[in-house]
Design an enzyme around this catalytic site. Structure first.
Site, short mmCIF file in Angstrom:
data_model
loop_
_atom_site.label_atom_id
_atom_site.label_comp_id
_atom_site.label_asym_id
_atom_site.label_seq_id
_atom_site.Cartn_x
_atom_site.Cartn_y
_atom_site.Cartn_z
N ARG A 1 -19.27 -33.03 -42.19
CA ARG A 1 -19.94 -34.25 -41.76
C ARG A 1 -18.89 -35.36 -41.62
NH1 ARG A 1 -24.15 -35.23 -39.09
NH2 ARG A 1 -25.34 -33.81 -40.43
N GLN B 1 -27.45 -24.99 -33.42
CA GLN B 1 -27.12 -26.26 -32.77
C GLN B 1 -25.61 -26.50 -32.80
OE1 GLN B 1 -29.62 -29.78 -32.98
NE2 GLN B 1 -28.00 -30.86 -34.05
N ARG C 1 -17.26 -25.00 -34.68
CA ARG C 1 -17.03 -25.90 -35.83
C ARG C 1 -17.25 -25.20 -37.17
NH1 ARG C 1 -22.28 -29.68 -36.69
NH2 ARG C 1 -23.85 -28.05 -36.49
N HIS D 1 -16.63 -34.25 -31.44
CA HIS D 1 -17.62 -35.09 -32.14
C HIS D 1 -16.91 -36.10 -33.04
CE1 HIS D 1 -21.37 -36.16 -33.99
NE2 HIS D 1 -22.03 -35.10 -33.53
N ASP E 1 -28.48 -42.69 -29.96
CA ASP E 1 -28.07 -41.34 -29.59
C ASP E 1 -28.16 -41.25 -28.07
OD1 ASP E 1 -27.37 -38.70 -29.49
OD2 ASP E 1 -29.03 -37.95 -30.71
N GLU F 1 -18.01 -39.66 -28.41
CA GLU F 1 -17.79 -38.23 -28.28
C GLU F 1 -17.57 -37.79 -26.82
OE1 GLU F 1 -21.26 -36.45 -30.09
OE2 GLU F 1 -21.47 -38.16 -31.43
#
Length: 287
Positions: free
Chosen positions: A61, A84, A89, A161, A205, A262
């Protein structure tokens, strides 16, 4: 030593005092510091939640996670078994080589090829290379996607990200005025950006289409210029308390200390013909 190779990560050290740390897990950059004068240990420019898992048990995170081959919930039929944001990652990458080591900075390459776990959920062949370059006031991240197949095309999405450490109540991003964006807070509604400088004072978002090659992320007393090559979208995200309080590995009020800017290719899919390569680059420069 400009490159320190540990069991779980690689540490880069530039001649001018900047440092960066890259986990083998996910090739996630978890720290980017520049020499901070009187600030002991330098100034950190990335946000990582104090509750983030750094042991390889789940995606980190914060920092700069690599998203591939899908962004968000999978939409492509070939991605139907994926979680997702895909698998890059939360796969362990392999250190490949030192690409550059001179007075201007240091650069390394990490690699990812299909593991047995990936092959069980994803049938396409691929090769990923991630080149991270550290200079005095700059961090560059180049994602190389190669289709090694001689017969099949490869369709994917990719995104970096990036969690920039910044006061979310005071940060602005520009120029995005006039661009069409997908407002995911409003269920994916298409809107046109009317603000000269975009803020994240509320839950944000947004996926901007036809992103500019450069944006400025500014706040009182600091800022970062974000340059993009071959990334066609720019996602701006901050959950604020509305959504941030529901994220299990987000530290208390963590959303106050970052903005995600991003660079990506997440509207539609990039198609690579057999034997082809695509390179998406992000360059972060302090301003």
């Amino acid at each position: 030593m400009p490159v320190e190779k540990l069991s779980d990560k690689v540490i880069l050290k530039s001649p001018k005092g900047a440092t960066a740390e890259i986990l083998h897990y996910g090739a996630t950059i978890i720290s980017w510091k520049t020499s901070g004068g009187l600030i002991s240990g330098g100034t950190e420019h990335l946000f990582v939640s104090s509750k983030a898992a750094l042991d390889g048990s789940k995606p980190v995170r914060g920092g700069i996670p690599v998203v591939f081959p899908c962004f968000g919930p999978p939409e492509h039929p070939e991605h139907s078994k994926l979680a997702q944001h895909g698998f890059a990652r939360n796969e362990t990458w392999t250190f490949d080589s030192v690409v550059m080591d001179n007075e201007t900075g240091v650069s390394v390459r990490l690699l990812l090829k299909p593991s047995s776990a990936v092959k069980s959920i994803y049938s396409k062949d691929f090769e990923l290379a991630y080149v991270v370059t550290l200079a005095e006031n700059q961090l560059s991240t180049d994602l190389h996607v190669t289709n090694p197949s001689t017969t099949d095309s490869l369709e994917f999405q990719a995104l970096l990200h990036t969690y920039l450490r910044a006061p979310s109540k005071a940060v602005t991003i520009s120029p995005l005025n006039g661009l069409t964006y997908i407002n995911k807070v409003k269920g994916g509604a298409k809107e046109v950006e009317k603000r000269e400088a975009v803020d994240v004072k509320q839950f944000t978002d947004s996926v901007y289409e036809d992103a500019p090659s450069k944006v400025s992320v500014i706040w009182p007393g600091g800022g970062v210029e974000v340059k993009m090559t071959e990334f066609k979208t720019l996602t701006v995200w901050n959950p604020q308390a509305e959504a941030g309080s529901k994220i299990g590995d987000m530290e208390e009020n963590g959303w106050e200390h970052f903005v995600c800017v991003e660079p990506g290719y997440v509207r539609g899919f990039k198609k690579l013909e057999p034997g082809s390569r695509w390179i998406g680059q992000q360059v972060l420069t302090l301003v």
